[in-house]
Design an enzyme around this catalytic site. Sequence first.
Site, PDB file in Angstrom:
ATOM      1  N   SER A 126       0.858  -1.193   0.000  1.00  0.00           N
ATOM      2  CA  SER A 126       0.000   0.000   0.000  1.00  0.00           C
ATOM      3  C   SER A 126       0.886   1.231   0.000  1.00  0.00           C
ATOM      4  O   SER A 126       2.020   1.173   0.499  1.00  0.00           O
ATOM      5  CB  SER A 126      -0.859   0.001   1.273  1.00  0.00           C
ATOM      6  OG  SER A 126      -1.522   1.231   1.422  1.00  0.00           O
ATOM      7  N   TYR A 137      -2.861  -1.325  10.419  1.00  0.00           N
ATOM      8  CA  TYR A 137      -2.812  -1.606   8.971  1.00  0.00           C
ATOM      9  C   TYR A 137      -1.532  -1.012   8.370  1.00  0.00           C
ATOM     10  O   TYR A 137      -0.814  -1.685   7.630  1.00  0.00           O
ATOM     11  CB  TYR A 137      -4.049  -0.987   8.320  1.00  0.00           C
ATOM     12  CG  TYR A 137      -4.104  -1.120   6.812  1.00  0.00           C
ATOM     13  CD1 TYR A 137      -4.626  -2.273   6.220  1.00  0.00           C
ATOM     14  CD2 TYR A 137      -3.660  -0.097   5.972  1.00  0.00           C
ATOM     15  CE1 TYR A 137      -4.690  -2.397   4.836  1.00  0.00           C
ATOM     16  CE2 TYR A 137      -3.718  -0.212   4.597  1.00  0.00           C
ATOM     17  CZ  TYR A 137      -4.236  -1.360   4.026  1.00  0.00           C
ATOM     18  OH  TYR A 137      -4.304  -1.479   2.652  1.00  0.00           O
TER      19      TYR A 137
HETATM   20  N1  LIG Z   1      -8.609  -0.467  -1.933  1.00  0.00           N
HETATM   21  C1  LIG Z   1      -7.620   0.296  -1.546  1.00  0.00           C
HETATM   22  O1  LIG Z   1      -7.763   1.517  -1.435  1.00  0.00           O
HETATM   23  C2  LIG Z   1      -6.262  -0.304  -1.248  1.00  0.00           C
HETATM   24  C3  LIG Z   1      -5.170   0.567  -1.109  1.00  0.00           C
HETATM   25  C4  LIG Z   1      -3.933   0.025  -0.807  1.00  0.00           C
HETATM   26  C5  LIG Z   1      -3.774  -1.336  -0.667  1.00  0.00           C
HETATM   27  N2  LIG Z   1      -4.853  -2.159  -0.819  1.00  0.00           N
HETATM   28  C6  LIG Z   1      -4.650  -3.596  -0.604  1.00  0.00           C
HETATM   29  O2  LIG Z   1      -5.177  -4.334  -1.694  1.00  0.00           O
HETATM   30  C7  LIG Z   1      -5.530  -5.637  -1.259  1.00  0.00           C
HETATM   31  C8  LIG Z   1      -6.942  -5.961  -1.739  1.00  0.00           C
HETATM   32  O3  LIG Z   1      -7.868  -5.107  -1.084  1.00  0.00           O
HETATM   33  P1  LIG Z   1      -9.211  -4.594  -1.780  1.00  0.00           P
HETATM   34  O4  LIG Z   1      -9.148  -3.138  -1.798  1.00  0.00           O
HETATM   35  O5  LIG Z   1      -9.462  -5.314  -3.028  1.00  0.00           O
HETATM   36  O6  LIG Z   1     -10.294  -4.963  -0.657  1.00  0.00           O
HETATM   37  P2  LIG Z   1     -11.451  -6.066  -0.637  1.00  0.00           P
HETATM   38  O7  LIG Z   1     -12.341  -5.936  -1.799  1.00  0.00           O
HETATM   39  O8  LIG Z   1     -12.014  -5.988   0.745  1.00  0.00           O
HETATM   40  O9  LIG Z   1     -10.643  -7.423  -0.830  1.00  0.00           O
HETATM   41  C9  LIG Z   1      -9.958  -8.068   0.192  1.00  0.00           C
HETATM   42  C10 LIG Z   1     -10.012  -9.545  -0.094  1.00  0.00           C
HETATM   43  O10 LIG Z   1      -9.275 -10.241   0.923  1.00  0.00           O
HETATM   44  C11 LIG Z   1     -10.000 -11.381   1.309  1.00  0.00           C
HETATM   45  N3  LIG Z   1      -9.680 -11.728   2.687  1.00  0.00           N
HETATM   46  C12 LIG Z   1      -9.742 -10.923   3.788  1.00  0.00           C
HETATM   47  N4  LIG Z   1      -9.443 -11.620   4.887  1.00  0.00           N
HETATM   48  C13 LIG Z   1      -9.191 -12.885   4.494  1.00  0.00           C
HETATM   49  C14 LIG Z   1      -8.860 -14.083   5.171  1.00  0.00           C
HETATM   50  N5  LIG Z   1      -8.722 -14.131   6.507  1.00  0.00           N
HETATM   51  N6  LIG Z   1      -8.681 -15.208   4.455  1.00  0.00           N
HETATM   52  C15 LIG Z   1      -8.855 -15.202   3.106  1.00  0.00           C
HETATM   53  N7  LIG Z   1      -9.159 -14.104   2.411  1.00  0.00           N
HETATM   54  C16 LIG Z   1      -9.340 -12.959   3.091  1.00  0.00           C
HETATM   55  C17 LIG Z   1     -11.464 -10.962   1.163  1.00  0.00           C
HETATM   56  O11 LIG Z   1     -12.306 -12.075   0.939  1.00  0.00           O
HETATM   57  P3  LIG Z   1     -13.199 -12.716   2.102  1.00  0.00           P
HETATM   58  O12 LIG Z   1     -13.711 -11.594   2.949  1.00  0.00           O
HETATM   59  O13 LIG Z   1     -14.224 -13.499   1.408  1.00  0.00           O
HETATM   60  O14 LIG Z   1     -12.230 -13.582   2.843  1.00  0.00           O
HETATM   61  C18 LIG Z   1     -11.440 -10.082  -0.063  1.00  0.00           C
HETATM   62  O15 LIG Z   1     -11.663 -10.833  -1.240  1.00  0.00           O
HETATM   63  C19 LIG Z   1      -5.391  -5.633   0.271  1.00  0.00           C
HETATM   64  O16 LIG Z   1      -4.170  -6.218   0.648  1.00  0.00           O
HETATM   65  C20 LIG Z   1      -5.390  -4.153   0.598  1.00  0.00           C
HETATM   66  O17 LIG Z   1      -4.718  -3.882   1.800  1.00  0.00           O
HETATM   67  C21 LIG Z   1      -6.095  -1.673  -1.109  1.00  0.00           C
END
Ligand SMILES: NC(=O)c1ccc[n+]([C@@H]2O[C@H](COP(=O)([O-])OP(=O)(O)OC[C@H]3O[C@@H](n4cnc5c(N)ncnc54)[C@H](OP(=O)(O)O)[C@@H]3O)[C@@H](O)[C@H]2O)c1
Length: 254
Positions: A139, A152
């Site tokens: 991130s 986080y």
């Molecule tokens: N969106 C942003 O602004 C942003 C910015 C910087 C970095 N990121 C990073 O990008 C990555 C993806 O995030 P996103 O934005 O796409 O959010 P998201 O839509 O909430 O996706 C997160 C995914 O992780 C899975 N997950 C969470 N806990 C889990 C567990 N214990 N076991 C297995 N799977 C798990 C969730 O599926 P389930 O709930 O079904 O398990 C979900 O599919 C993350 O690492 C996040 O920190 C996002």
Amino acid sequence: MKLSGNTILITGGASGIGLAFAEQYLKEGNDVIVVGRREEKLAEAKEKYPQLHTRVCDLSEERERIQLYEWAIKEFPQLNVLINNAGIQQRVNLLNAANDWRYYQNELAINVEAPIHLSMLFIPHLIKQEEATIVNITSGLAIQPGIWVPIYSAAKAAMHSFTLTLRQQLENTSVEVVEILPPAVNTDLGGVGLHTFGAPLPDFIAGIFNGLKNGKSEIGYGGTEQRLTASKEEIEQGMKNAWQGFLKNNPDFL
Ligand SMILES: NC(=O)c1ccc[n+]([C@@H]2O[C@H](COP(=O)([O-])OP(=O)(O)OC[C@H]3O[C@@H](n4cnc5c(N)ncnc54)[C@H](OP(=O)(O)O)[C@@H]3O)[C@@H](O)[C@H]2O)c1
């Protein structure tokens, strides 16, 4: 990394950034396995893309991570790409941290322990492949912490550090190590509606795949690109400005 002909496992691949990656990798001609906790989200993804492989796994559990690894290399012996994408984000007021430790520890288990453990589990398998890649999704907050998400931010900084050391240790192997540093992207991260101000997913994915095509090993998008080379003063000022903006929109946080 080569963009086609891979067998790719994406954690958290049934929603948000992980699903957008899965879609793009399918389009580019790869075999893709997506992993997550929610069976219904995995089923939804599979309905939309029948060629996807899915697997339920709670990555916060050591035993489940080991089972995932054993299943994956048995079912997909040609697996050559691990994308550590799954993550959660919790807003934490350190002046009033009223939950049990388990609640806070979960954020470390999913965001740090799981990707480090999975990398270590898969390394012996990946180094046997002709070309392999570990992709860690960190991130922009790994470099410039978000004051409202302290655990986080610490977790992502840890993953940034781990990725740097991983890359050096694997330098003379067939395994390339890529870090992707997203800025705010419009997904359900942290809860529905909390990231609607972020970059649209398709634009973000296009930018990241451009970086992958150009062979970059640290890939930002928008503001996170500059953060990698920002000075300490710029980082501190950026942190303060973002905190002021957050408090303005969330006056009851403290
Ligand atoms: N969106 C942003 O602004 C942003 C910015 C910087 C970095 N990121 C990073 O990008 C990555 C993806 O995030 P996103 O934005 O796409 O959010 P998201 O839509 O909430 O996706 C997160 C995914 O992780 C899975 N997950 C969470 N806990 C889990 C567990 N214990 N076991 C297995 N799977 C798990 C969730 O599926 P389930 O709930 O079904 O398990 C979900 O599919 C993350 O690492 C996040 O920190 C996002």
